[in-house]
Design an enzyme around this catalytic site. Structure first.
Site, PDB file in Angstrom:
ATOM      1  N   HIS A 154       0.757  -1.539   0.384  1.00 28.54           N
ATOM      2  CA  HIS A 154       0.181   0.542  -0.118  1.00 28.54           C
ATOM      3  C   HIS A 154       0.987   1.434  -0.022  1.00 28.54           C
ATOM      4  CE1 HIS A 154      -3.639  -2.165   0.744  1.00 28.54           C
ATOM      5  NE2 HIS A 154      -3.203  -3.057   2.012  1.00 28.54           N
ATOM      6  N   LYS A 176     -13.907   2.277   8.006  1.00 33.85           N
ATOM      7  CA  LYS A 176     -13.994   3.216   6.997  1.00 33.85           C
ATOM      8  C   LYS A 176     -15.776   3.084   7.295  1.00 33.85           C
ATOM      9  CE  LYS A 176     -13.941   1.929   2.636  1.00 33.85           C
ATOM     10  NZ  LYS A 176     -14.583   1.389   2.026  1.00 33.85           N
TER      11      LYS A 176
END
Length: 892
Positions: A160, A552
């Site tokens: 990432h 999230k």
């Protein structure tokens, strides 16, 4: 940069905080020096007018923080410049951030070294000596030995990449860093300092001339090579120093006796192995990634063995070789007479030196794939090193046996021939679709063939480098034990009885999946392949918890509690089923993705869930922040080790359990109310589209941060499920809102304060429960990086006053109540170093935010723009994104 490096630096943001943290003299001097040289470079390149414009903006944003001008006036100033001039100004502030970050890094290194001088009666907090003292006081000798024997620290470098800087920029900054160290070296004469200053100016000039934006998109192997820089420049040399510190803490005489603990750090990597949502990661990429890793570690081992061999000049007359060493040399001469004869000729009467040079030659042959001379495995190399070590020890040369040679032993034990265990990750739906095709018996799709090819590559890696080089297969969105069984079934289809040894790791990410995780693990115990693996590895089972997607989905407060509850449930389940549990924490670098100080995160884990083992992802800019310099990397690994040891003691576990039991009902109320507020915003109709308008979300992909697509699917996002966690957090950071790091907590705290004793209970929870303290402290950090007035300008771009008002109201509530509960007079009042860093950067981030807003407003306005105008605006926008990321020291 003229005044950018002046004595105003320590007064930059004395406006929105009630107090300003004083900048230390050494740091001020470096900031002034670097800023002044940058100003000189800018004036030379663009003339005094460019520098004057930079100064106008700098003074304007400082005045805005002091309340003497408005943000509208700053915006008006920015609007007067042609786009090309605005681009140069954005470059100036971005370069300044790189240099300010560098100055702070140097100050931190100096501080660490100063702390390490002299003999302290009490071991410093966070040190290995402190941890050893405390665990010995809390545990008996047998328990201490058991804890140390089982100790594990497993950092995993992930695919990432949230590092916004180009590698060329990073390299340029490193050259500036080297020259700054030369300039500040004590005892240098005036002519030497003058030359260092000239070289500094040369390197800063080159940094200014280096393009800040990538012209091509990274591929996965570029990411692998970038991560190798941390290994080459830091980790290989630093890890033995951590072990040495630990050995010294465990007992006197380190370097003259066998070490008191084994090597306990093992690195992992997803870079080149994580294919979840990244079609660019193929079986071929995974194979090549491991080969790149092997090339780097074998080169490092070869160099280390050669260096030791050349310096090990102990003569046989004074250091008699053991019978085992003489026999080993004799056998080597029988096998490779010319090579051993050469070493004997070059080093007559120095058998230990001859042997180590022979070992180095064999490592070199392993790297070249010269099978006649190569080592078959790291175990064979370790055996040869121990022959030399034991011979030296028998001869009384204990310092030679357990000094540098021990460092090489530790390096082989830690890194093997593969450097870091390459882990594979794929989505459960991909496996399900592949099995459906295979069972149907027809032609297989390209994606299914790729799944099978990946398993074959894992088998190839294990055959060449051993099972530990690549055996973990992480399944994203694990919903049932069937998702785990699917991987084992696919392995049988790929290779039948020759299938590789696999530890299939479930990854639980959503709130529902976290709650259901114990049931999934119970189902896993019924899978024959899992039973075999547990029998082979001492019943060790690894489970991964996803911080990014849970935050999230639920918001930061609710996600924190749900993850804690999952840890508790999984720990209880493991005891009931006689399983040794290793929890793998999928934490991001940003606070909205589970980031924050790693050692505090460890101490906040559920009792019993650590048990001497800690595995965690290290992502993007965090990799270089933690492992980019030896002194900082050593401190970080020692702090985390300290926390792992302490979190595994009955005293800490008992205090944490008591606090969790007392404050659980309170935390549950906070979680429920905060999640309700978070979902009311993020699940509202039109919210995803509004988010795309108020942030540079669409443009982030053009930064070419990494090989992984920023979004699932094409077009504007229609729900949060369409967005990956990294761009979600990155885009909010750019808007100066930082919403994923704090939204909902204010509503959660307000729900508790409705009761008469609510505030006192919240304060008690903050004092006594590490989890709650960590949550509030991390949210306080996120709030401190938020700028309300600039955030409001971004939020207005979406044309939804209701959403904008909702966000700002929750910010005001959260800020007010966090300060009330913590008792702090201002944000970060108890975090002097971090507060200083934020205050130093805030005005300059403001400058870039205004430049970004100008570009974003023009691009969003719908006015007709020529292609050339759009390109120039996009360049300004991306440069400002890059600069804000550098200023906040945070992307995703």
């Amino acid at each position: 940069m003229g005044a950018l490096g002046s004595d105003q630096a320590e007064r930059l943001s004395g406006t929105r905080h009630s107090a300003v943290t004083e900048m230390p003299d050494e740091l001020r001097a470096d900031v002034r020096l670097l800023g002044g040289l940058l100003g000189q470079v800018i004036a030379e390149h663009g003339g005094p007018d460019l520098l004057n414009d930079v100064e106008k903006l700098r003074k304007a944003v400082i005045a805005a923080r002091r309340g003497t001008v408005t943000v509208d006036e700053v915006a008006a100033l920015v609007g007067t410049w042609p786009i090309e001039r605005a681009v140069h100004i954005a470059r100036a502030f971005t370069c300044y951030f790189h240099l300010a970050n560098l100055a702070e890094e140097h100050f931190r290194i100096r501080t660490l070294r100063e702390r390490d001088t002299g003999e302290a009666e009490t071991p410093p907090s966070g040190s290995l000596a402190q941890a050893v003292r405390d665990i010995k006081g809390d545990l008996g000798d047998d328990r201490v030995a058991e804890l140390i024997e089982g100790l594990e620290l497993r950092p995993v470098l992930t695919a990432h990449p949230t590092e916004a800087r180009r590698r060329a920029v990073v390299t340029a900054i490193q050259r500036v860093s080297a020259q700054l160290a030369e300039y500040n070296m004590p005892g240098r004469g005036s002519s030497e300092r003058a030359e260092s200053k000239r070289r500094l100016l040369e390197e800063i000039d080159l940094l200014w001339r280096t393009a800040q934006l990538r012209s091509t998109k990274l591929d996965p192997l570029d990411e692998v090579r970038t991560a190798m820089a941390a290994f080459d420049e830091t980790l290989f040399r630093t890890v033995p120093l951590v072990y040495r510190s630990f050995d010294a803490a465990l007992g006197e005489g380190t370097g003259t006796r066998p070490p008191a603990s084994r090597a306990y750090i093992r690195f992992g990597s997803w870079i080149g192995g994580d294919r979840d949502g990244n079609p660019n990661v193929t079986a071929s990429v995974t194979r090549r990634a491991l080969l790149i890793q092997a090339e780097h570690v074998l080169s490092a081992l070869e160099n280390a063995a050669t260096r030791i061999g050349r310096t090990l000049t102990a003569g046989a007359r004074y250091t008699e070789p053991s019978a085992a060493l003489r026999a080993a040399l004799g056998k080597a001469e029988d096998t490779n007479p010319e090579l051993v004869s050469e070493f004997a000729t070059r080093s007559p009467g120095e058998p230990h030196r001859q042997w180590m040079l022979y070992v180095a030659a064999r490592v070199a042959a392993t790297r070249r794939r010269d099978l006649d001379l190569a080592y078959r495995s790291p175990a064979d190399l370790l055996a040869d090193l121990r022959v030399c070590q034991e011979s030296l020890a028998e001869a009384g040369a204990v310092r030679q046996a357990y000094g540098e040679l021990q460092h090489l032993v530790w390096q082989v034990e830690t890194f093997g021939f593969h450097l870091a265990e390459l882990e594979v990750r794929q989505h459960s739906q991909v496996h399900a679709a592949a099995l459906e095709e295979i069972r149907a018996g027809g032609a297989l799709s390209e994606r299914t063939e790729e799944v099978l090819a990946t398993i074959r590559v894992i088998a190839w890696i294990q055959e060449r480098f051993g099972v530990t080089a690549c055996s973990r297969y992480v399944v994203s969105f694990t919903r049932s034990a069937g998702d785990i069984a699917a991987v084992y079934e696919l392995a049988e289809h790929a290779l039948g009885s020759r299938a590789p040894a696999l530890d299939v790791v479930p990854l639980f990410e959503s709130g529902e999946d976290l709650a259901n995780s114990p049931a999934v693990l119970s189902g896993m115990l019924e899978i024959d392949a899992v039973k075999r693996r547990l029998a082979d590895n001492g019943r060790l089972l690894e489970v991964m918890l996803g911080y990014s997607d849970s935050a999230k989905e639920l918001g930061p407060a609710a996600a924190t509690l749900r993850l804690y509850e999952a840890q508790e449930q999984l720990t209880t389940w493991a005891v009931q089923h006689d399983v040794r549990l290793r929890l793998f924490h999928g934490r991001g670098g940003a606070l909205g993705r589970g980031g924050g100080p790693a050692n505090r995160a460890v101490l906040a884990q559920a009792p019993g869930s650590v048990a001497g083992r800690f595995k965690v992802t290290e992502q993007g800019e965090v990799i270089f922040a933690r492992y980019g310099h030896g002194a900082i990397a050593k401190r970080h690994m020692e702090q985390v080790t300290n926390a792992v040891l302490l979190a595994s003691t009955p005293a800490v576990e008992g205090r944490t359990a008591a606090a969790a039991s007392r404050f659980r009902p309170l935390a549950e109320q906070v979680a429920v109310a905060s999640e309700r507020a978070y979902r009311a915003l993020t699940e509202a109709p039109g919210f995803p589209e509004w988010f795309a308008l108020v942030s540079p979300l669409e443009e982030i992909g053009a930064l070419r941060l990494g090989s992984r697509p920023a979004r699932r699917g094409l077009g504007a996002p229609r729900s949060l499920d369409d967005l990956r966690a990294i761009p979600w957090v990155f885009a909010w950071a750019q808007t100066r809102v930082n919403l994923p790091g704090w939204y909902g907590l204010g509503s959660g705290l307000a729900a508790i304060m409705e009761s008469p004793s609510g505030l006192e209970e919240l304060k008690a929870a903050y004092r006594e429960w590490p989890l709650f303290a960590s949550l509030l402290d991390n949210i306080e950090m996120s709030l401190a990086k938020t700028d309300r007035s600039i955030a409001a300008r971004y939020l207005a771009l979406g044309g939804r006053d209701d959403f904008a008002g909702q966000v700002l109201a929750e910010y005001d509530l959260t800020r007010k109540l966090v300060l009330t509960v913590t008792g702090h007079s201002r944000l970060l009042a108890n975090r002097r170093v971090l507060s200083r860093a934020v205050q130093l950067r805030d005005p300059y981030v403001d400058a870039l935010s205004h430049l970004q807003l100008r570009a974003l407003q023009s691009l969003r306005s719908g006015d007709s723009l020529t292609d050339e105008e759009r390109d120039r605006l996009s360049t300004l926008l991306l440069l400002s994104v890059n600069g804000v990321a550098a200023g906040l020291q945070n992307t995703g």
